[in-house]
Motif scaffolding. Structure first.
Motif, mmCIF file in Angstrom:
data_model
loop_
_atom_site.group_PDB
_atom_site.id
_atom_site.type_symbol
_atom_site.label_atom_id
_atom_site.label_comp_id
_atom_site.label_asym_id
_atom_site.label_seq_id
_atom_site.Cartn_x
_atom_site.Cartn_y
_atom_site.Cartn_z
ATOM 1 N N ARG A 77 0.747 -0.989 -0.057
ATOM 2 C CA ARG A 77 -0.108 0.111 -0.003
ATOM 3 C C ARG A 77 0.974 1.395 -0.067
ATOM 4 O O ARG A 77 0.595 2.071 -0.631
ATOM 5 C CB ARG A 77 -1.070 -0.102 1.216
ATOM 6 N N THR A 180 -6.637 4.583 4.207
ATOM 7 C CA THR A 180 -7.689 3.674 4.333
ATOM 8 C C THR A 180 -7.485 2.116 5.170
ATOM 9 O O THR A 180 -6.152 2.018 5.251
ATOM 10 C CB THR A 180 -8.578 3.146 3.174
ATOM 11 N N GLU A 184 -9.506 -4.677 1.667
ATOM 12 C CA GLU A 184 -10.544 -4.072 0.918
ATOM 13 C C GLU A 184 -11.883 -4.542 1.705
ATOM 14 O O GLU A 184 -11.951 -5.451 2.235
ATOM 15 C CB GLU A 184 -10.637 -4.535 -0.319
ATOM 16 N N THR A 185 -12.923 -3.645 1.308
ATOM 17 C CA THR A 185 -14.338 -4.008 2.106
ATOM 18 C C THR A 185 -14.472 -5.308 1.721
ATOM 19 O O THR A 185 -15.222 -5.793 2.740
ATOM 20 C CB THR A 185 -15.378 -2.860 1.527
ATOM 21 N N ARG A 188 -12.710 -7.927 3.947
ATOM 22 C CA ARG A 188 -12.610 -7.823 5.510
ATOM 23 C C ARG A 188 -13.382 -8.571 6.245
ATOM 24 O O ARG A 188 -12.632 -9.349 7.169
ATOM 25 C CB ARG A 188 -13.059 -6.284 5.704
#
Length: 369
Positions: A77, A180, A184-185, A188
């Motif tokens: 990231r 963030t 990732e959503t 998760r």
């Protein structure tokens, strides 16, 4: 002969900073796929490329593999290069393999290395060393070796698995940078559920629903958590479905339960005088050739034994390497099978124990009623 690939293993960010990891194919085959020529070449290449961060994760350990995933995600990231390698006690890395100028930080995940490993890294490098573990034995090791706290930082929480500790640590570091979430959503929920189950197993709580089925299902992934031989390990770990693992595990357990039930119907069941009767009586059977079902057979026998008014223990006996082995199982929480096993040189837990027994002694236990 397989030619080793380029040392710039994977460009995960699409930028000029490579993250060295899993696609190294060792020249010497899987037998030496940990401290292999390819792995040592990767270390050398990482030094040439001025890669500052080295990640060593416990193998084979799911907590170690997921810990490596979180370190990898953090560095990817931020477009920071890091070298990721599995660390196996089978062919372990030596401190001298990594004692070189250029490495600034070592992450040691889900273990603290062999005796003296961290101490030697600390003495011979100026690098920061960050260790994560959850075992009580790690605490005593750290105290015994008297690590230099100026260069070594440790996170040993016996109430939290290493993978959760690493996840929380790097999630917090990412948040501190104003970025963030680490995951990732869409990933998760699944990953965090897997971490819950891994922690339940690592800490030997075994309290979550279907945790045994999960433990069976996830074993199918053992061969894929070596980032040297599996270049897709990180992507695969993100997509593991806990629901699918539990479904597969339950299917496997059901098939074993059915096989054990059928075997029980076909074999002779008899009374066993535990310790010649000193520990009471229970039901037992011989399972030569079917010892892989000893756990299921023992539990079924335990239920039948309790229903017959005997101790709620099932005794399954079979030959193992020319020795006679007896496995004791119980489905009742108040019954401790290990008291029998320990008296005869074995061991185990209250519900599951085993020991070797001489044939003449065994004959004294088998009831002729």
């Amino acid at each position: 002969m397989i030619r080793p690939p380029s040392m710039a293993c994977r460009l995960l960010t699409g930028k000029t900073q490579p993250v060295f990891a899993a696609s190294l194919i060792p020249r010497l085959g899987t037998r030496r796929s940990f401290r292999s020529d390819a792995a040592l070449d990767a270390i050398e290449k990482a030094l040439e490329e001025r890669v500052p961060n080295v990640v060593l994760y416990n193998y084979p350990s799911f907590s170690g593999a997921y810990s490596a995933l979180f370190v990898h995600l953090y560095h990817a990231r931020l477009s920071l290069p890091c070298l990721v390698l599995p660390f196996s006690s089978f062919v372990p890395f030596r401190a001298e393999d990594l004692c070189a100028e250029g490495f600034e930080r070592f992450y040691i995940l889900d273990f603290i290395g062999p005796k003296g490993f961290v101490s030697e890294l600390c003495r011979k490098t100026a690098a920061e060393i960050i260790c994560f573990d959850h075992r009580k034995s790690a605490l005593s090791r750290i105290c015994a070796e008297e690590w230099d706290t100026r260069c070594v930082k440790t996170s040993v929480d016996t109430e939290k698995s290493s993978s959760k500790a690493v996840y929380d640590y790097f999630s917090s570091k990412l948040t501190d940078r104003g970025l963030t979430s680490l995951l990732e959503t869409e990933d998760r929920s699944g990953v965090e559920t897997v971490l819950d189950y891994i922690e339940d197993m690592d800490l030997r709580r075994w309290s979550l629903p279907d945790v045994k089925a999960f433990s069976v299902g996830i074993k199918e992934w053992l061969s894929r958590i070596n980032c040297i031989t599996n270049p897709y390990m990180f992507e695969q770990l993100l997509k593991i479905s806990p629901t699918d693992l539990i479904t597969c595990g339950n299917s496997y357990l059901s098939s074993r339960q059915l096989a054990a039930s059928r075997l029980l119907e076909l074999n002779k069941i008899f009374k066993v005088r535990l310790g010649r009767g000193f520990y009471g009586e229970c039901l037992g059977m011989r399972a030569d050739g079917s010892h892989h079902l000893s756990d299921e057979l023992g539990k079924l026998l335990s239920l039948q034994s309790a229903a017959a008014g005997l101790r709620p223990i099932g005794a399954v006996t079979f030959m193992q390497r020319n020795n006679l082995k007896m496995c004791l199982r119980s489905t009742e929480n108040k019954t401790d099978t290990s008291e029998v096993a320990k008296a005869y040189g074995g061991g185990g837990s209250p519900s599951s124990s085993s020991f070797m027994i001489r044939m003449d002694e065994y004959n004294q236990w088998v009831s002729t009623d």
